[in-house]
Design a protein around this motif. Structure first.
Motif, PDB file in Angstrom:
ATOM      1  N   ARG A  63      -5.405 -26.633  25.421  1.00 18.30           N
ATOM      2  CA  ARG A  63      -4.602 -27.354  24.062  1.00 18.30           C
ATOM      3  C   ARG A  63      -3.025 -27.158  24.415  1.00 18.30           C
ATOM      4  O   ARG A  63      -2.166 -27.855  23.766  1.00 18.30           O
ATOM      5  CB  ARG A  63      -5.002 -26.482  23.012  1.00 18.30           C
ATOM      6  N   SER A  64      -2.648 -26.315  25.342  1.00 14.87           N
ATOM      7  CA  SER A  64      -1.174 -25.942  25.488  1.00 14.87           C
ATOM      8  C   SER A  64      -0.404 -27.261  26.011  1.00 14.87           C
ATOM      9  O   SER A  64      -1.065 -27.938  26.959  1.00 14.87           O
ATOM     10  CB  SER A  64      -0.992 -24.788  26.613  1.00 14.87           C
ATOM     11  N   LYS A  65       0.745 -27.232  25.634  1.00 13.41           N
ATOM     12  CA  LYS A  65       1.686 -28.055  26.252  1.00 13.41           C
ATOM     13  C   LYS A  65       2.128 -27.929  27.495  1.00 13.41           C
ATOM     14  O   LYS A  65       2.591 -28.665  28.247  1.00 13.41           O
ATOM     15  CB  LYS A  65       3.186 -28.304  25.259  1.00 13.41           C
ATOM     16  N   PHE A  66       2.189 -26.680  27.760  1.00 13.10           N
ATOM     17  CA  PHE A  66       2.569 -26.067  29.251  1.00 13.10           C
ATOM     18  C   PHE A  66       1.629 -25.751  30.438  1.00 13.10           C
ATOM     19  O   PHE A  66       2.026 -25.578  31.356  1.00 13.10           O
ATOM     20  CB  PHE A  66       3.859 -24.796  28.934  1.00 13.10           C
ATOM     21  N   GLU A 111       2.471 -18.921  28.600  1.00 12.21           N
ATOM     22  CA  GLU A 111       3.338 -20.238  28.230  1.00 12.21           C
ATOM     23  C   GLU A 111       4.915 -19.956  28.116  1.00 12.21           C
ATOM     24  O   GLU A 111       5.544 -20.802  28.787  1.00 12.21           O
ATOM     25  CB  GLU A 111       3.187 -20.653  26.661  1.00 12.21           C
ATOM     26  N   HIS A 112       5.165 -18.638  28.090  1.00 17.07           N
ATOM     27  CA  HIS A 112       6.700 -18.290  27.940  1.00 17.07           C
ATOM     28  C   HIS A 112       7.032 -18.472  29.587  1.00 17.07           C
ATOM     29  O   HIS A 112       8.000 -18.831  29.909  1.00 17.07           O
ATOM     30  CB  HIS A 112       6.963 -16.647  27.502  1.00 17.07           C
ATOM     31  N   PHE A 113       6.016 -17.880  30.403  1.00 17.32           N
ATOM     32  CA  PHE A 113       6.329 -17.952  31.728  1.00 17.32           C
ATOM     33  C   PHE A 113       6.317 -19.319  32.282  1.00 17.32           C
ATOM     34  O   PHE A 113       7.394 -19.600  33.091  1.00 17.32           O
ATOM     35  CB  PHE A 113       4.920 -17.176  32.557  1.00 17.32           C
ATOM     36  N   ALA A 114       5.470 -20.126  31.879  1.00 17.66           N
ATOM     37  CA  ALA A 114       5.363 -21.430  32.283  1.00 17.66           C
ATOM     38  C   ALA A 114       6.688 -22.238  31.864  1.00 17.66           C
ATOM     39  O   ALA A 114       7.430 -22.722  32.801  1.00 17.66           O
ATOM     40  CB  ALA A 114       4.322 -22.180  31.723  1.00 17.66           C
ATOM     41  N   HIS A 115       7.287 -21.933  30.633  1.00 16.44           N
ATOM     42  CA  HIS A 115       8.324 -22.657  29.985  1.00 16.44           C
ATOM     43  C   HIS A 115       9.606 -22.237  31.046  1.00 16.44           C
ATOM     44  O   HIS A 115      10.396 -22.998  31.209  1.00 16.44           O
ATOM     45  CB  HIS A 115       8.485 -21.944  28.459  1.00 16.44           C
ATOM     46  N   LYS A 116       9.771 -20.905  31.205  1.00 19.68           N
ATOM     47  CA  LYS A 116      10.706 -20.611  32.054  1.00 19.68           C
ATOM     48  C   LYS A 116      10.897 -21.172  33.542  1.00 19.68           C
ATOM     49  O   LYS A 116      11.753 -21.633  33.961  1.00 19.68           O
ATOM     50  CB  LYS A 116      10.788 -19.181  32.422  1.00 19.68           C
ATOM     51  N   LYS A 117       9.467 -21.484  34.059  1.00 20.59           N
ATOM     52  CA  LYS A 117       9.420 -21.951  35.177  1.00 20.59           C
ATOM     53  C   LYS A 117       9.808 -23.355  35.268  1.00 20.59           C
ATOM     54  O   LYS A 117      10.281 -24.029  36.225  1.00 20.59           O
ATOM     55  CB  LYS A 117       7.940 -21.523  35.896  1.00 20.59           C
ATOM     56  N   LEU A 118       9.140 -24.207  34.450  1.00 24.73           N
ATOM     57  CA  LEU A 118       9.426 -25.406  34.404  1.00 24.73           C
ATOM     58  C   LEU A 118      11.011 -25.755  33.791  1.00 24.73           C
ATOM     59  O   LEU A 118      11.453 -26.863  34.447  1.00 24.73           O
ATOM     60  CB  LEU A 118       8.670 -26.183  33.107  1.00 24.73           C
TER      61      LEU A 118
END
Lengths: 292, 349, 337
Positions: A25-28, A282-289
């Protein structure tokens, strides 16, 4: 280029399957491998129906195809995670450990999210820990003199599977470790009740501390702040007994109703640890993206 | 200890090995190969390879090959043993060159049956189906031995008589005690269904009680508890009156008999596997005391008056396959205790 | 054949802890342990009311540490065995049980809610491995059917428990309820069966007698009923009644009667049946809630009897003391409206 970070989930029991639904369901995030031991399990068939790639090789699939994913959720058991941790570290994966193995950085997102995503192995402590530590932390912010904190969680009997039941001591030890670490107290006590009532009760957790002159007003402010932060990712997290002081003892209770994804709503205990883990991912992904 | 084990294997197997010709040069799969039964079969096959040039290839199916490395490093490191690492339930294909299968995967620990009953049933029922399915697609399968359980006979017969393969069994208790035996009973029927449909050469074995090296003493069976208590210098506690009788087949005999069933058992048949030498629990405790260097107290708690016997009738397997017990109970116990004392000693260092 | 021997399991220094808000002191433990020992009871159970590792703000802090209580009792017992009560979820093996064993405990009863026997596997197996005697306990045993109770007891037996006691933690059973459950357990288990009564409805002795007639051989009691809520079965009464019915308990009745006289002064408050405890028994709410319910009812000015019925409806179990405050607050708001 994909705009999502790829996730592997090892362990296809209730926790793993519920995580999968939240990841999809996540955007990231997107799940690129869902790996366990038994392809005939109901989690596996749920994942198959969702069109996710499956494996019955456990961690070995990630060893063979390391490019499959960047983040690995380990939803097996503490014993298995002890064996998995070094393998995943060598592969350079960002690991979110759902078991009470407690070898990584202990994490409660509302308290130390940044520290956690700076590490390579994040431990989500326990379900009771995710529910109680934020509240205990809020109290200890107002009263740094506290040296002892205790929590008691009551969960529905049906939300505890055989793994939890046989290893109930592990739950207590991990929760106590988390309480001591985050609240800076030298003693902590965690207790757990399994309640068989039918219909099943929602999970609830009470935090108790000994205090001489409690600043109830500020404690309430801090707790309410914390509760609303947590409600962002666990909407069913509610303060049901406001800080109450009697005879040198301060007590406050939260109730956790789950989202009802794969797990039933009454299993708020399992939902909150999964929601917290997704928050970390998600926070990890957000930063990486953002870096790319 | 190595020598004792090699000698014991030889003693059990030498009278039979001339009838094992059909196993020579064959590929043999053992499921549950890291368990007590599976590992002992592997040990005996390896002995046939080493001593009598049988040239068998052994494949062990297990979730965790490392477990065998911890248990028995000599066995783990051999070139004639290879591994398939898989949960038995999600097994799909087997190597085409497999000729024989010993299907012994299932945890016999009744504490596990109690705490994780659903998984227990799953492994037995779905696991057996997965193996039979895969076996039905093998081109040259010559024999499959399924290890069921003596518990499918239900409660012990009231008259204390030995239980024969034709016994209809006594009704099982309702509830949690019946989960393991009922799953085993289902799996026996499943094996026969595959035999009927695909003509798979399946033979069913109903194991009773065994003792021997490599069996963990912390298992919840009376004889294991007794040995553990005695070796720890604690009194042996017999909960009942000590009168119920059991029988224990020694590990190397157990493995040799299983190989005899694999080589010469008739498909579709059922064989009991166990010992016919009856001993009461009190006699077991006394024998343990006569072996250990410092005898301990034996406390008979007389908590119940049960006198049930659970003894297999072995007439059929004795006459059909020519097997016999090569170790008396006393010898079996002596060797088991020796092995455990040695293990304790090496752990203490 | 009738089994005419009954072992008396004295829970005075454990269940009694509830009656005085867990304030058992060294003198009380030493004095009573000596009395029980010389009267010849089978086991003397000692500790916080909820057992090992349960001293807490939630349930009540005990005056003495587990270690102090056990060492004190140990020094004063010659024949009777020293027992402890352990609830998984409160006590852990490494933090609590191993230490208690170092203190010289002989008997460890691992007790769970009646539906949660599988949480005891590790603990029972561990104690078995140490060679100490281990029993299983099923608390709040009225909450499931007799048949299900047997299933849970079988689990504990398989883990290695050497006896299984069912606890009528809410004091809600009537003699026929006990007879049915004990009878089924005795038929189904290989190990001895025990019963632990509470006196909320005045049935503790009648229920215990009904238990032994159905085949139970371990009966819990405390001196003059000194225990949680309306108290337990009085151990001196048990000894008297059992001897009248021809059961051998191995105790010296006169010494036990003397102990009861001394206990009255030693513990100062002896439990009695109150209107609250009657309601608690009727609603199936665990007896040990009596003190916290009384306290909370006073603070929020609500009828304690309403609290009990609401707790019963919610299926509250021991350890959920936090729920009392929640229920009282909700009732107070309702009353106000």
């Amino acid at each position: 280029m994909s705009s999502k970070i790829r996730v592997g989930i090892i362990g296809t029991g209730n926790i793993g399957t519920d995580l999968l639904m939240k990841v999809q369901r996540s955007k990231f995030l997107e799940c690129t491998i869902f790996s366990g031991r038994n392809l005939a399990s109901s989690g596996m068939s749920k994942a198959a129906a969702m069109g996710v790639r499956l494996s019955d090789e456990g961690i070995d699939i990630i060893v063979r195809e390391p490019d499959l994913c960047d983040i690995v959720f380990d939803a097996t058991s503490a014993k298995s995670h002890l064996a998995h941790a070094s393998i995943l570290e060598q592969l350079g994966k960002f690991v979110i450990d759902m078991t009470p193995a407690k070898i990584g950085v202990l994490c409660v997102p509302e308290v130390n999210l940044e520290e956690a995503i700076g590490s390579r192995n994040v431990n989500m402590i326990t379900c009771g820990g995710q529910a109680s530590i934020p509240i205990a932390y809020a109290i200890s912010k107002v009263h740094s003199e506290i040296d002892y904190i205790e929590t008691v969680s009551t969960i529905s009997s049906r939300s505890a599977g055989p793994g939890t039941r046989i290893n109930i001591d592990e739950y207590i030890e991990a929760t106590e470790k988390g309480l001591k670490l985050f609240c800076g107290v030298s003693h902590a006590k965690a207790m757990i009740n399994l309640n068989p009532a039918n219909p099943a009760i929602d999970m609830q957790t009470t935090v108790l501390v000994e205090l001489k002159n409690p600043d109830i007003e500020n404690i309430l402010v801090e707790i309410e702040k914390m509760v609303s932060k947590i409600q962002r990712y666990v909407p069913g997290y509610k303060l049901i007994v406001k800080p109450t002081f009697d005879n040198g003892k301060l007590l406050t209770t939260v109730r956790v109703q789950g989202l009802g994804d794969y797990l039933p709503k009454f299993a708020g205990n399992l939902d909150i640890i999964n929601c917290a883990a997704i928050e970390v991912a998600e926070h990890f992904a957000h930063k990486k993206l953002a870096k790319v | 200890m190595k020598k004792m084990i090699q000698d014991d294997i030889q003693r059990s197997i030498q009278g039979l090995s001339s009838t094992f010709g059909s196993l020579k040069g064959k590929v043999i799969l053992i499921t549950g190969g890291t368990g007590f039964v599976g590992a002992w079969v592997a040990r005996s096959l390896v002995w046939l390879n080493d001593e009598l040039n049988f040239d068998c290839s052994i494949i062990i199916l297990t979730r965790n090959p490392k477990k065998l490395e911890e248990l028995d490093p000599d066995l783990y490191g051999r070139s004639d043993i290879s591994f398939i690492k898989s949960d038995i339930r999600s097994l799909h294909d087997l190597p085409q060159d497999i000729n024989y299968i010993i299907h012994s995967a299932a945890n016999p620990d009744n504490r596990v049956h109690m705490s994780d009953p659903v998984n227990t049933m799953d492994v037995i029922a779905i696991g057996t189906k997965a193996i039979m399915d895969a076996a039905s697609r093998l081109s040259d399968i010559k024999g499959i031995v399924y290890l069921s359980s003596g518990q499918v006979y239900g409660d012990a017969p009231g008259n204390g008589a030995a239980i024969s393969e034709n016994s209809q069994g006594y009704l099982l208790k309702k509830g949690i005690n019946s989960i393991y035996p009922e799953a085993k009973r289902y799996s026996e029927a499943l094996c026969l269904a595959y035999r009927s449909l695909y003509k798979l050469p399946v033979t069913i074995v109903r194991p009773f009680s065994f003792i021997g090296p490599y069996q963990e003493l912390n298992k919840p069976w009376a004889i294991n508890s007794f040995m553990q208590e005695a070796l720890n210098g604690q009194p042996i506690r017999i909960l009942g009156n000590g009168k119920p009788k059991r029988s224990y087949l020694y590990a190397t005999d157990m493995a040799a008999w299983l190989l005899a069933i694999l080589a010469n058992g008739k498909d579709g048949e059922v064989y009991n596997l166990g010992s016919s030498e009856e001993v009461s629990l009190l006699e077991v405790a006394n024998e343990i005391n006569s072996i250990i260097s410092i005898p301990v107290d034996i406390i008979v708690k007389n908590n119940n008056t049960l006198e049930s016997n659970f003894i297999p009738s072995l007439d059929y397997i004795h006459t059909q396959l020519g097997v016999k017990e090569n170790f008396t109970f006393k010898e079996a116990l002596l060797h088991t205790i020796k092995w455990n004392v040695n293990k304790q000693g090496s752990n203490d260092e | 054949m009738d089994n005419l021997e009954v072992s008396l399991y004295d829970v005075t220094l454990r269940d009694g802890s509830h009656a005085i808000r867990h304030q058992l002191n060294v003198d009380q433990i030493a004095t009573y342990a000596k009395l029980a020992d010389s009267a010849g009871v089978g086991v003397v159970e000692v500790g916080h009311g909820i057992g090992l590792g349960a001293s807490s703000l939630q349930i009540g802090k005990s005056l003495l540490s587990d270690e102090q209580m056990l060492t004190t009792a140990r020094e004063n017992l010659k024949h009777s065995l020293l027992g402890i009560h352990v609830v998984p979820g409160y006590a852990t093996i490494s933090r609590d049980i191993s230490k208690a064993i170092d203190c010289g405990v002989d008997v460890i009863r691992i007790a769970t809610q009646c539906t949660e026997a599988d949480t005891s596997e590790q603990h029972i197996s561990y104690v078995r491995g140490t060679g100490r005697r281990v029993f299983g306990g099923l608390m709040m045993s009225h909450m499931i059917s007799p048949e299900m109770l047997v299933q849970e007891a079988l689990k504990m037996e398989s883990y290695g428990a050497e006896g299984i006691t069912i606890l009528d933690s809410a004091g809600t059973f009537l003699p026929a309820d006990v007879e049915k459950r004990i009878g089924l357990l005795v038929d189904s288990l290989k190990v001895p069966v025990g019963f632990h009564g509470h006196n909320n409805l005045g049935m503790a002795i009648a229920n215990s007698l009904s238990a032994v007639k159905a085949g139970a051989t371990i009966i819990d009691g405390s001196i003059s009923g000194f225990g949680g809520g309306a108290g337990n079965a009085s151990i001196e009464l048990l000894a008297a009644v059992f001897s009248m019915e021809g059961y051998k308990t191995g105790v010296d009745l006169y010494k036990l009667l003397d102990a009861a006289d001394i206990a009255e002064k030693l513990f100062s408050v002896l439990p009695k049946i109150t209107s609250s405890s009657i309601v608690s028994g009727m609603s199936g709410v665990v007896s040990v809630f009596s003190k916290p319910v009384a306290r909370v009812a006073e603070i929020y000015n609500v009828d304690p009897r309403d609290i009990y019925f609401e707790l019963g409806r919610l299926g509250a179990i021991a350890g959920q003391e936090d729920l009392i405050v929640e229920v009282a607050q909700a009732l107070a708001i309702k009353d106000f409206r």
